[in-house]
Scaffold this motif. Structure first.
Motif, mmCIF file in Angstrom:
data_model
loop_
_atom_site.group_PDB
_atom_site.id
_atom_site.type_symbol
_atom_site.label_atom_id
_atom_site.label_comp_id
_atom_site.label_asym_id
_atom_site.label_seq_id
_atom_site.Cartn_x
_atom_site.Cartn_y
_atom_site.Cartn_z
ATOM 1 N N GLY A 1 0.643 -1.380 0.103
ATOM 2 C CA GLY A 1 0.062 -0.049 0.076
ATOM 3 C C GLY A 1 0.802 1.279 -0.025
ATOM 4 O O GLY A 1 1.902 1.404 -0.794
ATOM 5 N N ILE A 2 0.574 2.236 0.734
ATOM 6 C CA ILE A 2 1.171 3.499 0.965
ATOM 7 C C ILE A 2 2.173 3.209 2.159
ATOM 8 O O ILE A 2 1.806 2.747 3.174
ATOM 9 C CB ILE A 2 -0.096 4.534 1.280
ATOM 10 C CG1 ILE A 2 -0.818 4.794 -0.194
ATOM 11 C CG2 ILE A 2 0.904 6.008 1.501
ATOM 12 C CD1 ILE A 2 -1.988 5.863 0.157
ATOM 13 N N LEU A 3 3.400 3.755 1.845
ATOM 14 C CA LEU A 3 4.530 3.919 2.798
ATOM 15 C C LEU A 3 4.616 5.260 3.503
ATOM 16 O O LEU A 3 5.236 6.317 2.510
ATOM 17 C CB LEU A 3 5.861 3.422 2.341
ATOM 18 C CG LEU A 3 6.710 3.162 3.257
ATOM 19 C CD1 LEU A 3 6.351 1.933 4.162
ATOM 20 C CD2 LEU A 3 8.283 2.525 2.489
ATOM 21 N N ASN A 4 3.921 5.363 4.584
ATOM 22 C CA ASN A 4 3.850 6.436 5.099
ATOM 23 C C ASN A 4 4.070 6.686 6.386
ATOM 24 O O ASN A 4 4.906 5.705 6.875
ATOM 25 C CB ASN A 4 2.223 7.333 4.872
ATOM 26 C CG ASN A 4 1.132 6.232 5.776
ATOM 27 O OD1 ASN A 4 1.855 5.351 6.371
ATOM 28 N ND2 ASN A 4 -0.032 6.210 5.250
ATOM 29 N N ALA A 5 3.865 7.517 7.469
ATOM 30 C CA ALA A 5 4.172 7.749 8.601
ATOM 31 C C ALA A 5 3.951 6.439 9.598
ATOM 32 O O ALA A 5 4.563 5.656 10.323
ATOM 33 C CB ALA A 5 3.738 8.995 9.518
ATOM 34 N N SER B 1 7.330 10.640 5.017
ATOM 35 C CA SER B 1 7.659 10.002 6.086
ATOM 36 C C SER B 1 8.089 8.701 5.974
ATOM 37 O O SER B 1 8.825 8.001 6.366
ATOM 38 C CB SER B 1 6.197 9.880 6.740
ATOM 39 O OG SER B 1 5.576 11.215 7.207
ATOM 40 N N GLY B 2 7.278 8.051 4.738
ATOM 41 C CA GLY B 2 7.780 6.805 4.444
ATOM 42 C C GLY B 2 9.666 6.732 4.090
ATOM 43 O O GLY B 2 10.229 5.684 4.396
ATOM 44 N N LEU B 3 9.848 7.622 3.579
ATOM 45 C CA LEU B 3 11.319 7.796 2.793
ATOM 46 C C LEU B 3 12.062 8.198 4.135
ATOM 47 O O LEU B 3 13.064 7.386 4.267
ATOM 48 C CB LEU B 3 11.196 9.005 2.067
ATOM 49 C CG LEU B 3 12.808 9.267 1.341
ATOM 50 C CD1 LEU B 3 12.949 8.058 0.474
ATOM 51 C CD2 LEU B 3 12.700 10.452 0.535
ATOM 52 N N GLY B 4 11.690 8.875 5.106
ATOM 53 C CA GLY B 4 12.230 8.703 6.322
ATOM 54 C C GLY B 4 12.428 7.701 7.102
ATOM 55 O O GLY B 4 13.371 7.477 7.745
ATOM 56 N N ALA B 5 11.446 6.664 7.194
ATOM 57 C CA ALA B 5 11.276 5.703 7.918
ATOM 58 C C ALA B 5 12.588 4.682 7.178
ATOM 59 O O ALA B 5 13.124 3.908 7.975
ATOM 60 C CB ALA B 5 10.189 4.665 7.632
ATOM 61 N N LEU B 6 12.730 4.794 5.776
ATOM 62 C CA LEU B 6 13.717 4.026 5.156
ATOM 63 C C LEU B 6 15.067 4.436 5.493
ATOM 64 O O LEU B 6 16.110 3.697 5.634
ATOM 65 C CB LEU B 6 13.461 4.014 3.561
ATOM 66 C CG LEU B 6 12.540 3.182 3.090
ATOM 67 C CD1 LEU B 6 12.331 3.533 1.801
ATOM 68 C CD2 LEU B 6 12.571 1.907 3.430
ATOM 69 N N VAL B 7 15.266 5.874 5.756
ATOM 70 C CA VAL B 7 16.687 6.310 6.045
ATOM 71 C C VAL B 7 16.951 6.024 7.389
ATOM 72 O O VAL B 7 17.871 5.499 7.722
ATOM 73 C CB VAL B 7 16.465 8.094 5.952
ATOM 74 C CG1 VAL B 7 17.744 8.616 6.509
ATOM 75 C CG2 VAL B 7 16.310 8.175 4.492
ATOM 76 N N ALA B 8 15.703 6.002 8.473
ATOM 77 C CA ALA B 8 16.255 5.464 9.678
ATOM 78 C C ALA B 8 16.552 4.027 9.818
ATOM 79 O O ALA B 8 17.285 3.546 10.609
ATOM 80 C CB ALA B 8 14.837 5.812 10.651
#
Length: 108
Positions: free
Chosen positions: A12-16, A50-57
């Motif tokens: 689905g959507i990779l979000n917060a 937010s999803g991109l930030g999760a991948l970075v983290a």
């Protein structure tokens, strides 16, 4: 000896919300001694900041644990976000899971 690999398949959507779940899952895998984490984005239709930030983290957590993180099966929208943010230069991305298997697991 083959490294231990775990595959995560968000959808689905990779979000917060989904991103936080992804980070928790990766943290749990690292704590169990996982050596390689493959995030298969085949079923992800959209990724936001937010999803991109999760991948970075997730990437930072994996790196701190001396593990490896790979991404595969990104669609055009996700690829565009990776290219615009230059994440495609930081993340190791494979076109398919088979490509990952042949290029990473075959040389281990």
């Amino acid at each position: 000896m083959n490294p231990t690999v775990s595959v995560i398949e968000p959808s689905g959507i990779l979000n917060a919300v989904n991103g936080n779940e992804l980070r928790r899952e990766i943290t749990n895998l690292i704590s169990t001694g996982m050596e390689i984490v493959l995030i298969d984005l085949q079923d992800v239709t959209f990724i936001d900041s937010s999803g991109l930030g999760a991948l970075v983290a997730a990437m930072q957590s994996v790196k701190q644990a001396n593990c490896k993180l790979f991404i595969c099966s990104v669609n055009d929208q996700v690829r565009m976000v990776f290219e615009l943010t230059k994440m495609d230069r930081i993340l190791q991305i494979f076109a398919t899971r088979d490509e990952f298997n042949s290029q990473v697991l075959a040389i281990q």
